[in-house]
Design a protein around this motif. Sequence first.
Motif, PDB file in Angstrom:
ATOM      1  N   ASP A  38      15.963  21.998  11.349  1.00 52.32           N
ATOM      2  CA  ASP A  38      14.530  21.986  11.096  1.00 52.32           C
ATOM      3  C   ASP A  38      14.042  23.436  11.032  1.00 52.32           C
ATOM      4  O   ASP A  38      13.767  24.066  12.050  1.00 52.32           O
ATOM      5  CB  ASP A  38      13.828  21.215  12.230  1.00 52.32           C
ATOM      6  CG  ASP A  38      12.323  21.310  12.119  1.00 52.32           C
ATOM      7  OD1 ASP A  38      11.829  21.693  11.035  1.00 52.32           O
ATOM      8  OD2 ASP A  38      11.639  21.020  13.125  1.00 52.32           O
ATOM      9  N   LEU A  39      13.935  23.943   9.799  1.00 57.44           N
ATOM     10  CA  LEU A  39      13.603  25.365   9.633  1.00 57.44           C
ATOM     11  C   LEU A  39      12.220  25.700  10.201  1.00 57.44           C
ATOM     12  O   LEU A  39      11.967  26.830  10.605  1.00 57.44           O
ATOM     13  CB  LEU A  39      13.664  25.745   8.145  1.00 57.44           C
ATOM     14  CG  LEU A  39      15.051  25.604   7.484  1.00 57.44           C
ATOM     15  CD1 LEU A  39      14.971  25.883   5.998  1.00 57.44           C
ATOM     16  CD2 LEU A  39      16.049  26.540   8.124  1.00 57.44           C
ATOM     17  N   SER A  40      11.326  24.705  10.250  1.00 56.31           N
ATOM     18  CA  SER A  40       9.978  24.973  10.747  1.00 56.31           C
ATOM     19  C   SER A  40       9.935  25.231  12.251  1.00 56.31           C
ATOM     20  O   SER A  40       8.921  25.674  12.781  1.00 56.31           O
ATOM     21  CB  SER A  40       9.051  23.806  10.419  1.00 56.31           C
ATOM     22  OG  SER A  40       8.990  23.652   9.036  1.00 56.31           O
ATOM     23  N   SER A  41      11.041  24.932  12.939  1.00 56.62           N
ATOM     24  CA  SER A  41      11.035  25.173  14.387  1.00 56.62           C
ATOM     25  C   SER A  41      11.305  26.642  14.713  1.00 56.62           C
ATOM     26  O   SER A  41      11.125  27.081  15.843  1.00 56.62           O
ATOM     27  CB  SER A  41      12.089  24.289  15.073  1.00 56.62           C
ATOM     28  OG  SER A  41      13.378  24.744  14.686  1.00 56.62           O
ATOM     29  N   LYS A  88      12.690  32.276  -5.034  1.00 57.39           N
ATOM     30  CA  LYS A  88      13.008  31.956  -3.633  1.00 57.39           C
ATOM     31  C   LYS A  88      11.762  31.687  -2.790  1.00 57.39           C
ATOM     32  O   LYS A  88      11.728  30.764  -1.975  1.00 57.39           O
ATOM     33  CB  LYS A  88      13.790  33.125  -2.989  1.00 57.39           C
ATOM     34  CG  LYS A  88      15.124  33.415  -3.644  1.00 57.39           C
ATOM     35  CD  LYS A  88      16.162  32.471  -3.082  1.00 57.39           C
ATOM     36  CE  LYS A  88      17.561  32.650  -3.451  1.00 57.39           C
ATOM     37  NZ  LYS A  88      18.092  32.947  -4.665  1.00 57.39           N
ATOM     38  N   LEU A  89      10.758  32.525  -3.002  1.00 52.12           N
ATOM     39  CA  LEU A  89       9.598  32.464  -2.116  1.00 52.12           C
ATOM     40  C   LEU A  89       8.830  31.139  -2.151  1.00 52.12           C
ATOM     41  O   LEU A  89       8.385  30.671  -1.097  1.00 52.12           O
ATOM     42  CB  LEU A  89       8.671  33.652  -2.402  1.00 52.12           C
ATOM     43  CG  LEU A  89       7.742  34.069  -1.273  1.00 52.12           C
ATOM     44  CD1 LEU A  89       8.507  34.394   0.001  1.00 52.12           C
ATOM     45  CD2 LEU A  89       6.910  35.273  -1.701  1.00 52.12           C
ATOM     46  N   PRO A  90       8.671  30.497  -3.341  1.00 47.34           N
ATOM     47  CA  PRO A  90       7.867  29.275  -3.350  1.00 47.34           C
ATOM     48  C   PRO A  90       8.345  28.220  -2.342  1.00 47.34           C
ATOM     49  O   PRO A  90       7.530  27.686  -1.578  1.00 47.34           O
ATOM     50  CB  PRO A  90       8.005  28.780  -4.793  1.00 47.34           C
ATOM     51  CG  PRO A  90       8.234  30.031  -5.575  1.00 47.34           C
ATOM     52  CD  PRO A  90       9.066  30.908  -4.691  1.00 47.34           C
ATOM     53  N   SER A  91       9.653  27.953  -2.270  1.00 46.47           N
ATOM     54  CA  SER A  91      10.089  26.908  -1.327  1.00 46.47           C
ATOM     55  C   SER A  91      10.107  27.435   0.103  1.00 46.47           C
ATOM     56  O   SER A  91       9.765  26.729   1.055  1.00 46.47           O
ATOM     57  CB  SER A  91      11.457  26.356  -1.712  1.00 46.47           C
ATOM     58  OG  SER A  91      12.412  27.376  -1.659  1.00 46.47           O
ATOM     59  N   LYS A  94       6.763  27.188   1.789  1.00 49.64           N
ATOM     60  CA  LYS A  94       6.248  25.877   2.226  1.00 49.64           C
ATOM     61  C   LYS A  94       6.573  25.592   3.688  1.00 49.64           C
ATOM     62  O   LYS A  94       6.010  24.709   4.310  1.00 49.64           O
ATOM     63  CB  LYS A  94       6.872  24.774   1.357  1.00 49.64           C
ATOM     64  CG  LYS A  94       6.301  24.755  -0.036  1.00 49.64           C
ATOM     65  CD  LYS A  94       6.657  23.453  -0.753  1.00 49.64           C
ATOM     66  CE  LYS A  94       6.388  23.593  -2.236  1.00 49.64           C
ATOM     67  NZ  LYS A  94       7.596  23.542  -3.058  1.00 49.64           N
ATOM     68  N   LEU A  95       7.527  26.335   4.252  1.00 48.60           N
ATOM     69  CA  LEU A  95       7.945  26.083   5.633  1.00 48.60           C
ATOM     70  C   LEU A  95       6.870  26.540   6.611  1.00 48.60           C
ATOM     71  O   LEU A  95       6.204  27.537   6.374  1.00 48.60           O
ATOM     72  CB  LEU A  95       9.252  26.826   5.934  1.00 48.60           C
ATOM     73  CG  LEU A  95      10.444  26.502   5.056  1.00 48.60           C
ATOM     74  CD1 LEU A  95      11.585  27.458   5.350  1.00 48.60           C
ATOM     75  CD2 LEU A  95      10.871  25.062   5.295  1.00 48.60           C
ATOM     76  N   ARG A  96       6.761  25.817   7.722  1.00 49.11           N
ATOM     77  CA  ARG A  96       5.795  26.236   8.735  1.00 49.11           C
ATOM     78  C   ARG A  96       6.443  27.224   9.709  1.00 49.11           C
ATOM     79  O   ARG A  96       6.576  26.974  10.896  1.00 49.11           O
ATOM     80  CB  ARG A  96       5.242  25.007   9.458  1.00 49.11           C
ATOM     81  CG  ARG A  96       4.126  24.326   8.673  1.00 49.11           C
ATOM     82  CD  ARG A  96       3.656  23.049   9.315  1.00 49.11           C
ATOM     83  NE  ARG A  96       4.714  22.025   9.327  1.00 49.11           N
ATOM     84  CZ  ARG A  96       5.315  21.572  10.413  1.00 49.11           C
ATOM     85  NH1 ARG A  96       4.969  22.000  11.598  1.00 49.11           N
ATOM     86  NH2 ARG A  96       6.281  20.670  10.328  1.00 49.11           N
ATOM     87  N   THR A  97       6.914  28.321   9.142  1.00 49.12           N
ATOM     88  CA  THR A  97       7.471  29.397   9.961  1.00 49.12           C
ATOM     89  C   THR A  97       7.132  30.720   9.282  1.00 49.12           C
ATOM     90  O   THR A  97       6.848  30.739   8.076  1.00 49.12           O
ATOM     91  CB  THR A  97       9.001  29.228  10.131  1.00 49.12           C
ATOM     92  OG1 THR A  97       9.462  30.171  11.094  1.00 49.12           O
ATOM     93  CG2 THR A  97       9.764  29.454   8.835  1.00 49.12           C
TER      94      THR A  97
END
Length: 305
Positions: A38-41, A88-91, A94-97
Amino acid sequence: MVKPDLKVRIGALELKNPVTMASGTFGSSGEEYKGLIDLSSLGAIVTKSITLKAREGNPPPRLVETPSGMLNSIGIQNDGVDSFIKDKLPSLGKLRTAVIVSIAGHCIEDYAALAAKLDKVKRVDALEINISCPNVKGGLEFSREPGSASEVVAAVRRSTGKPIITKLSPNVKDISEIALAAQEAGTDAVSLVNTFTGMAIDIDSRMPVLGNVVGGLSGPAIKPIALRMVWETSRKVRIPVIGIGGIMDHKDALEFIIAGASAVQVGTATFVNPAAAMEIIGGIEKYMRGKKIKNIKEMTGCLKA
Ligand SMILES: Cc1cc2nc3c(=O)[nH]c(=O)nc-3n(C[C@H](O)[C@H](O)[C@H](O)COP(=O)(O)O)c2cc1C
């Protein structure tokens, strides 16, 4: 007990926790790990260093395992800043990190141009100035002397209002002197360490194992030295220090924090265990609950020495 507060501050940037991914060790932008963790963590992702123009990197072989570590000589292979922003940056965005973009260059003008370009890109939360890559010609030039480190940082500072972190090389006489110079030139934080220059030889062919002959050593083998450098540096500067070097589990991360780091970066560990950083976050939280520590900031620099 209420959930411990893991938030940390790097200049104007607030991270949800102090555990971040080290540049170049998490794919080009972390995307490769999407389905695995979970990249957002994560506290932040520091992207693979980018340059103004695309770079092919060094000739293979570019990786070799060593006792308790690895040598790499990738040589900042990347598609260049424009492709990074477009592809690369667009996706990643989107992450909450937090997204910290690592920049590298051949001259001061390169660093300034990259900073000016990325300054206009909303989803870039901060820049990490890589003045410490041992794998490109001239890559260490700016981190060897306080004067040249200071010039790069000042040029980047003039080119962006975003928080900047300066990543330092351990291949110097006194890393804390370079950190002080970076601080005076306006960096918001320093991160240390990048890899130690090393090499490996194939005794049958009598050839260097790496195509580039020398490479950078990372992993548990460098941890005690990196820890000492973080301790020494954090006692001298007033800005946050981000600890890097052989952090494999939450105990390693806590050692760096106790030594004086406000945050840490996880690098080589991810090659062994893709979920290492997430486990480190969980481990720190559990440790704090066990010791009834409410806020991670109480831990930074609490070494009894
Ligand atoms: C394969 C590989 C590629 C790396 N690429 C970069 C890079 O592009 N930019 C950078 O600043 N550091 C780069 N590094 C250095 C790491 O970010 C980190 O500073 C170093 O590996 C020490 O941490 P570790 O022992 O946890 O891996 C790279 C390291 C490895 C192993």
